[in-house]
Design an enzyme around this catalytic site. Structure first.
Site, PDB file in Angstrom:
ATOM      1  CB  SER A 238      -0.861  -0.401   1.412  1.00  0.00           C
ATOM      2  OG  SER A 238      -0.552   0.156   2.231  1.00  0.00           O
ATOM      3  CG  ASP A 239       4.268   1.993   1.965  1.00  0.00           C
ATOM      4  OD1 ASP A 239       4.443   0.305   1.624  1.00  0.00           O
ATOM      5  OD2 ASP A 239       5.096   1.833   2.839  1.00  0.00           O
ATOM      6  CB  CYS A 240       5.215   0.319  -2.368  1.00  0.00           C
ATOM      7  SG  CYS A 240       7.142   0.381  -1.535  1.00  0.00           S
TER       8      CYS A 240
ATOM      9  CB  THR B 263       0.296   5.946  -0.381  1.00  0.00           C
ATOM     10  OG1 THR B 263       1.465   5.164   0.062  1.00  0.00           O
ATOM     11  CG2 THR B 263      -1.180   5.089  -0.514  1.00  0.00           C
TER      12      THR B 263
END
Length: 761
Positions: free
Chosen positions: A483-485, A487
């Protein structure tokens, strides 16, 4: 001499790629490469690291940097600047510092647009790979003489003064790290009393002084067993029948955190097969060396729960040990006898099919380093001459990294993560003329790295989540969404879409943005937090089943502050550019995410960072998310408390310095000697700027900026300090690019938002 190659498939018939190997980074040894002067420079770097190895465990990752700087004929032409005591920081001096950083960053960018870097730190990646290659008979072919030399250099360099090795490069000695490294040295050709400065003798003494390998944690027992230096009777059961449980079962694999699921998948296959490698003379020697009693006299059943205190980060609850005992005493004897053995055969077939599915959907990279070695060994056990095993061998170079401390195995690479942060740091500088060529290449890399499809076939039946529209931590071939990559990749592409295509290249199609947003929305938890890989939702009580003594919170998927905050930032930017797309869902996401951040804030005003160290890092991210949705110091109590935390932890030199021990202790622990760390200083500076600290009192910002500016080195680099990344609360990951990225980003924001721009005459 070693050199790094980029986006190269090497014409290997067992390699295949979804995007022509964009982002792939592999090392090769060429005895004819480089001049004598260049080789001497490498040796000097190695010697310097060796001389300081007990003070600084994290490398500067200088070998590939030397190579790129030579190949691009880089020379820093912008004069270095310093801020004297009592001097006011000028706009021009900050600009000079930024331009020096940007020019170096341009030289370090690979031709495909990413920034190479090691992503290492754990002391249990390369050792299992060596064990598995030894078992399969491929050690000498995969790791010839120069490779072995550099692996041994790595082990010698990272050995602690007491003779042991930690869980990670900065950790105190533990049994797991020490036995894995000792066995690795022996398999690579060192004698029982061999190794530099008596490395093997010291390590064996540490092992025997701490109860021998019988007191190893469960992972150590398993690796030693498959090598033939331990017995399956001394391991807790890992029944492959787990993979044929009904989906309603509370402990079904579909409900597990993906890394836990995919580590124990090949482990359970090897356990079910009672796999043991060839019993060679060296294996028999190790049986004599690693125990304080005769191997044949050991009562294995009574050793299953033995774990030395140094390795016991997460002690098993008594109820869990009772469960293992039940499986060991009652279930296993049944499943190994007819007719129940038919059930085991079915379970093994199901398990190996899951392994093949994961291998194919990651192009045989697998999800990470631990899984790679185990899945490869399972494929070899199934068919030593099979195509699957050969495809695994072809992807080993993707994991190998060479630096001044030797050859090690990566987690699997941080190419996308580093590139997306670097591009945002560059954009923060507003140095448009300097950064335009870098942005275009970086934009191309990020666009080429987005995952275009979901996993193959009926992926839900294989316990997989959607991947279409996501970005991975490394490259597109890896295939595993985070998810963070996603975003951070989305933020980059959205920001670059607002710039001229003539400068940064064509923007992504709206549908590609929509796919990324769909993935982000799908990973929000009921409590408003954002999960990392797959939807989270199971009850936390299942964590009591955590079979690993070394890590915490590994059974289930969990939300994190960083993933939540970056999701908020990305969706706010997206909403401004595409206001009609899933507007209500996005607004609900933002509202719930804000509530989550407010709820998980610590009593002292900080936020716990899951992936960086620790409260400083988490607070920086949380403030970014809160700022994005319009929260301010004036209207938000959480921001006021966070600012107070940052201001009260600032050091006398203007910086911030937090120990990695904050992560396992779950409370703020400063670096010894009240030292500052430049990456943490940059994060704290950005956090305060996001709270608009300059409108209240800019003095703390000036003090932090002064430290960063004065720390810049002659060539525009910054010194490497402590390791910056962490995972599962107890293990470190080294991100060498952080020292370039976060310092640039923080000073860019500082110049833009804190300093008045000079009036043009």
């Amino acid at each position: 001499m070693w050199r790094l190659k980029i986006a190269d498939g090497n014409n290997n018939p067992y390699l295949y790629s979804t995007n022509n190997f964009v982002g792939r980074q592999t090392w090769e040894f060429d005895p004819n490469y480089g001049t004598q002067e260049e080789r001497d420079e490498v040796e000097q770097a190695r010697q310097h690291f060796w001389n300081n190895r007990h003070q600084f465990k994290a490398t500067g990752d200088v070998l590939w940097r030397m190579q790129f700087i030579r190949e691009k004929r880089f020379k820093q032409t912008i004069p270095q600047v310093k801020i004297e005591d009592g001097e006011e920081i000028s706009y021009d001096k900050v600009t000079a510092t930024l331009r020096r950083s940007v020019h170096l960053l341009a030289a370090l960018q690979a031709d495909d647009g990413h920034w190479p870097a090691e992503n290492t730190g754990p002391m249990f990646f390369i050792q299992p790979l060596v064990i598995c290659l030894y078992i399969t008979g491929h050690l000498d072919r995969v790791f010839p003489k120069e490779h072995k030399k550099e692996i041994l250099r790595y082990l010698y360099t990272q050995q602690n003064e007491d003779g042991g090795w930690g869980l990670h490069i900065e950790g105190q000695s533990i049994m797991f790290g020490t036995i894995m490294s000792y066995v690795c040295m022996r398999l690579l050709g060192e004698g029982p009393d061999g190794g530099l400065n008596g490395a093997c003798t010291k390590a064996r003494k540490w092992i025997l002084d701490h109860g021998s390998v019988l007191a190893s944690p469960s992972w150590g027992k398993i690796y030693l067993t498959i090598l033939g230096v331990h017995e399956w009777e001394g391991c807790n059961p890992l029944p492959p029948e787990f993979w044929i449980l009904p989906s309603i079962f509370p402990m079904h694999p579909a409900k597990m955190w993906c890394y836990c699921r995919l580590i124990y998948m090949p482990m359970s296959y090897l356990y079910g097969r009672r796999f043991v490698g060839p019993i060679t003379p060296l294996v028999l020697q190790l049986r004599e060396e690693l125990y304080s009693q005769s191997y044949n006299d050991i009562k294995w059943k009574s050793t299953r729960h033995l774990v030395v205190k140094e390795d016991l980060h997460y002690p098993h609850p008594w109820l869990q040990d009772l469960m293992w005992d039940g499986l060991y005493i009652f279930t296993e004897p049944l499943l190994t006898r007819w007719p129940f053995s038919k059930l085991r055969e079915k379970a093994l077939k199901t398990t190996i099919n899951h392994i093949h599915y994961e291998d194919e959907n990651s192009r045989y990279i697998t999800i990470g380093a631990v899984e790679k070695s185990l899945c490869m060994l399972a494929c070899w056990d199934e068919d030593p001459d099979g195509v699957c095993f050969k495809k695994h061998l072809a992807r080993i170079p993707d994991y190998i990294w060479v630096s001044e401390d030797g050859l090690k195995m990566q987690s699997f690479g941080s190419q996308l993560w580093d590139a997306s942060l670097a591009i945002q740091a560059l954009l923060a500088t507003d140095l448009n003329h300097d950064i335009e060529p870098i942005l275009r290449k970086g934009h191309d890399f990020i666009k080429a790295s987005q995952v275009k499809d979901n996993p193959s076939g009926d992926f839900k039946s294989m316990y997989r989540h959607i991947t279409k529209g996501s970005w991975t931590f490394s490259d597109q071939d890896h295939g595993w969404q985070t998810s963070d990559c996603t975003t951070e990749g989305l933020k980059c592409c959205l920001l670059l879409s607002k710039m001229s295509a003539e400068i940064v290249g064509e923007k992504m199609q709206p549908e590609q943005f929509y796919d990324a947003v769909n993935l982000i929305l799908s990973l929000q938890c009921k409590n408003g937090g954002e999960a990392g890989w797959e939807p989270a939702g199971e009850s936390n009580w299942l964590e009591f089943l955590n079979p690993s003594e070394l890590f915490e919170d590994i059974v289930l998927e969990h939300d994190s502050v960083e993933c939540t905050a970056t999701g908020m930032q990305a969706l706010v930017i997206f909403k401004k550019l595409y206001p009609k797309h899933r507007r209500e869902e996005i607004e609900k996401f933002l509202k719930d995410a804000c509530g989550y951040l407010e709820k998980v804030q610590m009593q002292d005003g900080s936020w716990y960072g899951e992936w960086g160290i620790c409260f400083t890092y988490g607070t920086c991210f949380a403030l970014g998310g809160m700022e994005a949705i319009g929260k301010t110091y004036e209207n938000c109590e959480a921001i006021r408390r966070a600012v107070n935390f940052l201001l009260t932890t600032q050091r006398n030199d203007g910086g911030w310095g937090e120990s990695y021990r904050s992560s396992p202790k779950k409370k703020y622990v400063p670096l010894e000697g009240n030292r500052s760390n430049l990456v943490q200083t940059a994060c704290a500076l950005m956090g305060l700027i996001r709270s608009k600290q300059e409108e209240r009192d800019p003095t703390p910002l000036h003090r932090a900026a002064k430290l960063l500016i004065n720390s810049q080195m002659e060539n525009g680099d910054f010194p490497q300090e402590e390791t910056g990344g962490v995972f599962k609360k107890n293990c470190l990951l080294h991100y060498p690019m952080y020292r370039n990225i976060y310092t640039l980003w923080a000073l860019g924001e500082y110049r833009k938002k804190v300093l008045p721009q000079p009036t043009k005459v």
